[in-house]
Design a protein around this motif. Structure first.
Motif, PDB file in Angstrom:
ATOM      1  N   ALA A 158       2.084   1.335  -1.582  1.00 19.59           N
ATOM      2  CA  ALA A 158       2.386   1.652  -2.980  1.00 19.59           C
ATOM      3  C   ALA A 158       1.095   2.097  -3.650  1.00 19.59           C
ATOM      4  CB  ALA A 158       2.976   0.439  -3.706  1.00 19.59           C
ATOM      5  N   PRO A 159       1.168   2.858  -4.729  1.00 23.05           N
ATOM      6  CA  PRO A 159      -0.045   3.238  -5.456  1.00 23.05           C
ATOM      7  C   PRO A 159      -0.841   2.007  -5.869  1.00 23.05           C
ATOM      8  CG  PRO A 159       1.834   4.497  -6.247  1.00 23.05           C
ATOM      9  CD  PRO A 159       2.385   3.451  -5.340  1.00 23.05           C
ATOM     10  N   GLY A 160      -2.121   2.003  -5.518  1.00 19.27           N
ATOM     11  CA  GLY A 160      -2.976   0.877  -5.855  1.00 19.27           C
ATOM     12  C   GLY A 160      -3.046  -0.184  -4.791  1.00 19.27           C
ATOM     13  N   ALA A 161      -2.107  -0.192  -3.835  1.00 19.15           N
ATOM     14  CA  ALA A 161      -2.163  -1.170  -2.751  1.00 19.15           C
ATOM     15  C   ALA A 161      -3.238  -0.759  -1.760  1.00 19.15           C
ATOM     16  CB  ALA A 161      -0.800  -1.266  -2.065  1.00 19.15           C
ATOM     17  N   PRO A 162      -3.866  -1.720  -1.065  1.00 17.35           N
ATOM     18  CA  PRO A 162      -4.910  -1.376  -0.095  1.00 17.35           C
ATOM     19  C   PRO A 162      -4.375  -0.431   0.980  1.00 17.35           C
ATOM     20  CG  PRO A 162      -4.882  -3.737  -0.527  1.00 17.35           C
ATOM     21  CD  PRO A 162      -3.651  -3.174  -1.162  1.00 17.35           C
ATOM     22  N   GLY A 163      -5.168   0.593   1.283  1.00 20.83           N
ATOM     23  CA  GLY A 163      -4.773   1.574   2.288  1.00 20.83           C
ATOM     24  C   GLY A 163      -5.983   2.164   2.980  1.00 20.83           C
ATOM     25  N   ALA A 164      -5.885   3.435   3.326  1.00 22.89           N
ATOM     26  CA  ALA A 164      -6.957   4.096   4.066  1.00 22.89           C
ATOM     27  C   ALA A 164      -8.258   4.101   3.284  1.00 22.89           C
ATOM     28  CB  ALA A 164      -6.548   5.526   4.412  1.00 22.89           C
ATOM     29  N   ALA A 198       3.510   8.430   1.998  1.00 24.75           N
ATOM     30  CA  ALA A 198       3.406   7.018   2.345  1.00 24.75           C
ATOM     31  C   ALA A 198       2.439   6.761   3.488  1.00 24.75           C
ATOM     32  CB  ALA A 198       4.773   6.469   2.711  1.00 24.75           C
ATOM     33  N   SER A 199       1.711   7.782   3.973  1.00 22.63           N
ATOM     34  CA  SER A 199       0.791   7.577   5.081  1.00 22.63           C
ATOM     35  C   SER A 199      -0.493   8.359   4.859  1.00 22.63           C
ATOM     36  CB  SER A 199       1.435   7.998   6.407  1.00 22.63           C
ATOM     37  OG  SER A 199       1.653   9.394   6.434  1.00 22.63           O
ATOM     38  N   SER A 200      -1.569   7.841   5.435  1.00 27.92           N
ATOM     39  CA  SER A 200      -2.862   8.516   5.432  1.00 27.92           C
ATOM     40  C   SER A 200      -3.463   8.406   6.817  1.00 27.92           C
ATOM     41  CB  SER A 200      -3.814   7.889   4.404  1.00 27.92           C
ATOM     42  OG  SER A 200      -3.313   8.031   3.092  1.00 27.92           O
ATOM     43  N   THR A 201      -4.440   9.258   7.099  1.00 25.77           N
ATOM     44  CA  THR A 201      -5.098   9.243   8.394  1.00 25.77           C
ATOM     45  C   THR A 201      -6.585   8.980   8.205  1.00 25.77           C
ATOM     46  OG1 THR A 201      -3.519  10.805   9.322  1.00 25.77           O
ATOM     47  CG2 THR A 201      -5.594  10.554  10.494  1.00 25.77           C
ATOM     48  N   LEU A 202      -7.085   8.005   8.923  1.00 26.30           N
ATOM     49  CA  LEU A 202      -8.510   7.696   8.941  1.00 26.30           C
ATOM     50  C   LEU A 202      -9.054   8.111  10.304  1.00 26.30           C
ATOM     51  CD1 LEU A 202     -10.943   6.195   7.569  1.00 26.30           C
ATOM     52  CD2 LEU A 202     -10.164   4.151   8.782  1.00 26.30           C
ATOM     53  N   ARG A 203     -10.055   8.984  10.310  1.00 27.14           N
ATOM     54  CA  ARG A 203     -10.659   9.445  11.559  1.00 27.14           C
ATOM     55  C   ARG A 203     -12.080   8.933  11.621  1.00 27.14           C
ATOM     56  NH1 ARG A 203     -10.658  15.534  11.223  1.00 27.14           N
ATOM     57  NH2 ARG A 203     -10.998  15.100   9.016  1.00 27.14           N
ATOM     58  N   ILE A 204     -12.422   8.272  12.699  1.00 28.36           N
ATOM     59  CA  ILE A 204     -13.754   7.696  12.807  1.00 28.36           C
ATOM     60  C   ILE A 204     -14.399   8.055  14.135  1.00 28.36           C
ATOM     61  CG2 ILE A 204     -13.101   5.745  11.344  1.00 28.36           C
ATOM     62  CD1 ILE A 204     -13.137   4.007  13.850  1.00 28.36           C
ATOM     63  N   PRO A 210     -13.182   1.028  -3.122  1.00 31.20           N
ATOM     64  CA  PRO A 210     -11.720   0.878  -3.188  1.00 31.20           C
ATOM     65  C   PRO A 210     -11.173   1.397  -4.510  1.00 31.20           C
ATOM     66  CG  PRO A 210     -12.753  -1.123  -2.342  1.00 31.20           C
ATOM     67  CD  PRO A 210     -13.868  -0.225  -2.806  1.00 31.20           C
ATOM     68  N   ALA A 211     -10.031   2.028  -4.432  1.00 28.16           N
ATOM     69  CA  ALA A 211      -9.425   2.617  -5.618  1.00 28.16           C
ATOM     70  C   ALA A 211      -8.965   1.526  -6.579  1.00 28.16           C
ATOM     71  CB  ALA A 211      -8.242   3.493  -5.234  1.00 28.16           C
ATOM     72  N   ALA A 212      -9.102   1.809  -7.869  1.00 24.83           N
ATOM     73  CA  ALA A 212      -8.593   0.883  -8.872  1.00 24.83           C
ATOM     74  C   ALA A 212      -7.081   0.945  -8.876  1.00 24.83           C
ATOM     75  CB  ALA A 212      -9.142   1.269 -10.243  1.00 24.83           C
ATOM     76  N   PRO A 213      -6.439  -0.093  -9.286  1.00 24.57           N
ATOM     77  CA  PRO A 213      -4.965  -0.069  -9.312  1.00 24.57           C
ATOM     78  C   PRO A 213      -4.455   1.152 -10.056  1.00 24.57           C
ATOM     79  CG  PRO A 213      -5.771  -2.285  -9.779  1.00 24.57           C
ATOM     80  CD  PRO A 213      -6.973  -1.388  -9.751  1.00 24.57           C
ATOM     81  N   GLY A 214      -3.541   1.825  -9.396  1.00 29.98           N
ATOM     82  CA  GLY A 214      -2.964   3.017 -10.002  1.00 29.98           C
ATOM     83  C   GLY A 214      -3.772   4.267  -9.748  1.00 29.98           C
TER      84      GLY A 214
END
Length: 433
Positions: free
Chosen positions: A254-260, A285-291, A399-403
């Motif tokens: 969800a927007p603001g929830a921990p993610g990539a 609903a998905s993101s890609t993290l490349r490391i 980390p992004a702020a909520p919202g």
């Protein structure tokens, strides 16, 4: 042929194919050299690198313009007995004349001195028995190649199998029986040469992978494909070792929830990760993290641990195979690193990686995207943009702020690393899968 020696030998081979429009060449060999023993060998390259020219001279269908091609000590172009023991799958189907598939296979089998009734025995293991009753004119391109593949796999007492893209545009229900048959033939002492532009196909089956680059065998690597996107370079204090790339698919709940973005912020200071980037996927609903990391297992554990701490939901962690584009770039770095060591007047191919059985010539390191070429040895041409840009973590990587919303970012180690990827010519892949 000396017992235990190579089955296929190429000595300074120059050749051109006839696969272009109106019989014009698409690619050529320019002094190719190799020595291939029993086992499965993948020759990785594009037609412009000379893969089709190589197939023609190995099959004995054309003589080289210069140099020698030997199969079991004989020139396949001049020896009909040698050609009879070579199984061939060409880039385009070349079935014998016949009104039906059965009659085409009958002609081919009679030429081998085998009964026509053996046709079903060749087709059945590959799941191709229904094609036997078909008219030749009704076959699709892929079906005709499947028939030719079955004939190639059924060559009696094979010395060599020369197969061009055996897992692309071939209407075989499953590749598993083909792989099993090729492994069995190699275990029986045959030299199996897979000519392909697919790093996935090469890594899945080959014992050794030979990179054909602009007409020469530029590199030889283990068949697992781990070093395909790497290049040897001179060892130096503090030089980075081998690297692996991992793709992490993250569920954005969800927007603001921990993610990539939260994971990227954690990895910005993690010793397990050297560089990386994240981006919003095609699905919101998905993101890609490349490391990029030095150790796959350590990086995977760090990812799982960070996801648990940050309450991030992971969908998948994968290690993608390098593309032919990546292999070309790394091979150019390879040549830039080894060619300056050649003696004056040495042939172009002298800088290539050693053939199987040859003594080692120094360490090999893997650094696909973020390796700096030694001073004065930078390959010509503009650098390719790296899909993972290293450098200091930017301020917006917190980390992004909520919202809050974001579409992507970069992470990297403290030590700056420049993008040393060289230019690469067009891959020219016929089957980009």
């Amino acid at each position: 042929m000396i017992p235990g020696g190579p089955i296929v030998v190429l000595e300074g081979v120059r050749a051109r194919d006839s696969a272009g429009e109106a019989g014009r060449p698409r690619g050529s060999l320019s002094g190719a050299a190799a020595a291939l023993g029993p086992g499965v060998h993948a020759v990785l390259g594009a037609p412009e690198d000379g893969t089709l020219a190589l197939a023609e001279v190995l099959a004995g269908r054309a003589a080289p313009l210069a140099g020698r091609v030997l199969v079991a000590g004989r020139d396949p172009f001049r020896s009909a007995a040698t050609r009879a023991r070579i199984g061939v799958l060409s880039i385009a189907p070349e079935l014998p004349d016949g009104a039906s598939v059965a009659s085409c296979m009958s002609v081919a089998l009679r030429a081998r001195g085998a009964p026509a009734s053996r046709a079903a025995a060749l087709l059945d293991p590959l799941g191709l028995a229904p094609l036997l009753a078909r008219r030749r004119a009704s076959l699709s391109f892929a079906e005709a190649r499947a028939i030719e593949l079955s004939l190639a796999l059924g060559v009696p007492q094979p010395l060599l199998l020369c197969l061009v893209e055996p897992f692309a545009d071939v209407a075989v229900p499953s590749p598993a029986p083909v792989r099993e048959r090729l492994r069995a033939l190699a275990a029986g002492g045959a030299c199996v040469v897979l000519i392909t532009s697919s790093t996935v196909d090469a890594s899945a089956l080959a014992d050794r992978i030979h990179v054909l680059d602009r007409g020469v065998v530029a590199r030889t690597e283990p068949g697992d494909g781990e070093r395909l996107a790497g290049a040897p370079r001179s060892a130096a204090p503090g030089a980075a070792g081998s690297e692996v790339e991992l793709h992490v698919l993250v569920h954005e709940r969800a927007p603001g929830a921990p993610g990539a973005r939260a994971l990227a912020a954690v990895f910005a200071g993690s010793p397990a990760v050297r560089a990386g980037a994240w981006e919003q996927g095609p699905v919101e609903a998905s993101s890609t993290l490349r490391i990029r990391a030095a150790d796959r297992e350590a990086a995977a554990l760090a990812i799982l641990d960070a996801a648990a701490r940050e309450d991030v939901t992971l969908i998948a962690i994968s290690s993608p195979a390098p593309s032919l584009h990546d292999v070309r770039a790394a091979t150019a770095l390879h040549l830039a690193a080894v060619r300056p060591a050649r003696s004056f007047g040495a042939p172009v191919g002298a800088g290539a990686a050693p053939l199987p059985g040859a003594p080692p010539q120094g360490p090999v390191a893997v650094a696909a995207f973020d390796v700096r070429a030694p001073p004065g040895q930078e390959p010509p041409g503009p650098p390719l943009p790296s899909p993972i840009l290293p450098g200091a973590a930017p301020a917006d990587m917190q980390p992004a702020a909520p919202g809050g919303t974001a579409s992507g970012g970069q992470i990297g180690s403290d030590a700056p690393v420049t993008d040393g990827s060289p230019h690469a010519t067009e891959a020219g892949r016929q089957h980009d899968r």
